[in-house]
Design an enzyme around this catalytic site. Structure first.
Site, short mmCIF file in Angstrom:
data_model
loop_
_atom_site.label_atom_id
_atom_site.label_comp_id
_atom_site.label_asym_id
_atom_site.label_seq_id
_atom_site.Cartn_x
_atom_site.Cartn_y
_atom_site.Cartn_z
N HIS A 127 -5.70 -6.38 -52.80
CA HIS A 127 -7.15 -6.28 -53.07
C HIS A 127 -7.65 -4.84 -52.88
CE1 HIS A 127 -7.08 -10.68 -52.91
NE2 HIS A 127 -6.45 -10.56 -51.74
N LYS A 254 -12.62 21.18 -58.55
CA LYS A 254 -12.00 19.98 -59.09
C LYS A 254 -10.59 20.24 -59.61
CE LYS A 254 -13.74 16.48 -60.26
NZ LYS A 254 -14.59 16.37 -61.46
N GLU A 261 -4.71 10.09 -66.78
CA GLU A 261 -5.83 9.42 -67.44
C GLU A 261 -5.57 9.23 -68.93
OE1 GLU A 261 -9.36 11.04 -64.46
OE2 GLU A 261 -9.11 11.95 -66.43
#
Length: 439
Positions: A127, A254, A261
């Site tokens: 989970h 960043k 992705e």
């Protein structure tokens, strides 16, 4: 599919001559000219005529221009319906082997990385919540099992693709005495199709392929999702090479996991190919229908996508750095050893349900005191249950928690070492045979 079309035509010409349907001289002339055309196509010196409709007619037109009447005899006993069915099967067989080689390279890479991280402790999740400690090797080798199943699926697909349809004609075979088994043998097919209508209209093998590739991309996408999470500041389990990540156009701090992705995004593209062909095929009566022409774009695109993605993904892993200390800290900070503390109580005579309740109280104590289970004093343990003694600390050490799980399939160093050896043997034994790189 010029290469497959020419190879299929050469085999067909050989068979026609063997059966006395055309002369040996015509077959030799056809074969020599087709080999010449193949070389010229690969050298880029052949100009195709768009008015000739497709690759089959282009090659036959060029052939006839060069050798005259003999070229016109090549199409004896066949139709473009069984010709294209042959070409796509030949193409798919070759591409399946190429894709399997890339997956095997990925499996080898993961297995080798796992050899270095049998004692790299990290949290295992359910989970997306920290659950129990495992090793990084255990986590990576879970994907190896997925990719081995992908190999199995592609082997099954290869088996169903390895059936030669030439000789089916347009739909009802032909009156010429074709030797279909001879043609299959020349082209390296294991079997021939047993029904001419099915021979020209079957595209199940392409659906098998697209399904197998979709499942494989799903596995890659799951892996990419974890890499994206692990590369975030919240996890900081992995640092990707600059070659497989990019900076932000506006935020200099960043480092975006772009390759992971993009691979995750490409998964939807392959799924789309599967659903497109399923939709094309769902309402087609027997036998051949022009709708089937739509199969090529879906299949070509899915194959190209998977072949493009696999080496990128493999090299992204090869160049990544796993941050062991952050993984270890995360495994210790989420009470991942709570189950082991409960197991310790059970081994010391406490019923499991009671042990479960005791450990729940211990976790609450830890939260209230901002401590981990390892940081609680023995007195604090004994305040919850007098059963506790010094040996509990050894039982809940993260390394002990992992290595105590020696059950086959578990994360212990002992078992992981065996599993790595099993995978090495798998990679060593897999071989190129008639059903295409299958054990």
């Amino acid at each position: 599919m010029y290469k497959q079309d020419i190879e299929g035509s050469i085999a067909h010409a050989m068979m026609l001559a063997k059966q006395g349907i055309i002369s040996k001289e015509d077959a030799e002339q056809i074969t020599a000219a087709l080999k010449e055309i193949l070389n010229e196509v690969e050298n880029g010196t052949v100009v195709f005529d768009e008015q000739a409709e497709d690759i089959h007619m282009n090659i036959e037109t060029i052939l006839t221009e060069r050798i005259g009447e003999a070229g016109k005899r090549l199409h004896t006993g066949r139709s473009r319906n069984d010709q294209v069915a042959l070409d796509i099967r030949m193409y798919v067989k070759e591409e399946i082997i190429k894709i399997k080689m890339e997956i095997l390279n990925l499996i080898s890479t993961l297995n080798n990385i796992s050899k270095e991280h049998k004692n790299t402790i990290m949290p295992g999740y359910t989970h997306l919540q920290r659950a129990q400690p495992v090793s990084l090797s255990h986590h990576l080798l879970a994907y190896v099992e997925m990719f081995k199943r992908d190999i199995d699926r592609l082997c099954d697909t290869y088996k169903r693709t390895d059936v030669m349809p030439l000789g089916s004609g347009a739909l009802a075979a032909t009156t010429y005495p074709l030797d279909r088994d001879f043609t299959a043998s020349v082209l390296g097919f294991k079997n021939i199709t047993l029904n001419s209508m099915d021979g020209v209209s079957d595209r199940d093998f392409l659906l098998d392929l697209l399904s197998a590739l979709s499942i494989h991309m799903m596995h890659l996408s799951r892996f990419c999702e974890e890499i994206i999470l692990w590369a975030s500041h919240e996890f900081k389990f992995i640092e990707l090479s600059d070659a497989y990540s990019t900076g932000s156009s506006i935020m200099p701090q960043k480092k975006n996991p772009d390759m992971a992705e993009l691979i995750r995004g490409k998964t939807g593209r392959v799924y789309g190919s599967l659903f497109a062909l399923l939709t094309v095929m769902k309402g087609l009566p027997l036998s051949y229908n022009k709708d089937m022409q739509e199969d090529k774009e879906s299949v070509f695109d899915a194959i190209d996508t998977v072949k493009m993605v696999l080496p990128v993904f493999t090299n992204m892993l090869l160049t990544a750095k796993f941050i062991k200390e952050n993984m270890y800290k995360a495994a210790g900070g989420g009470f991942t050893n709570a189950t082991d503390a409960a197991d310790w109580l059970v081994k010391n005579g406490v019923a499991f349900r009671d042990a479960h309740e005791i450990i729940g109280k211990l976790v609450i104590t830890c939260i209230n005191k901002n401590k981990s289970l390892e940081e609680l004093t023995l007195e604090e343990y004994r305040e919850i249950s007098p059963v506790f003694n010094e040996s509990v600390y050894e039982a809940i050490s993260l390394k002990a928690c992992v290595n105590a799980r020696t059950v086959p399939g578990g994360p212990s160093e002992e078992y992981i070492t065996k599993l790595i050896e099993i995978n090495d043997e798998y990679l060593k034994n897999i071989k190129n045979c008639n059903d295409g790189l299958q054990l």
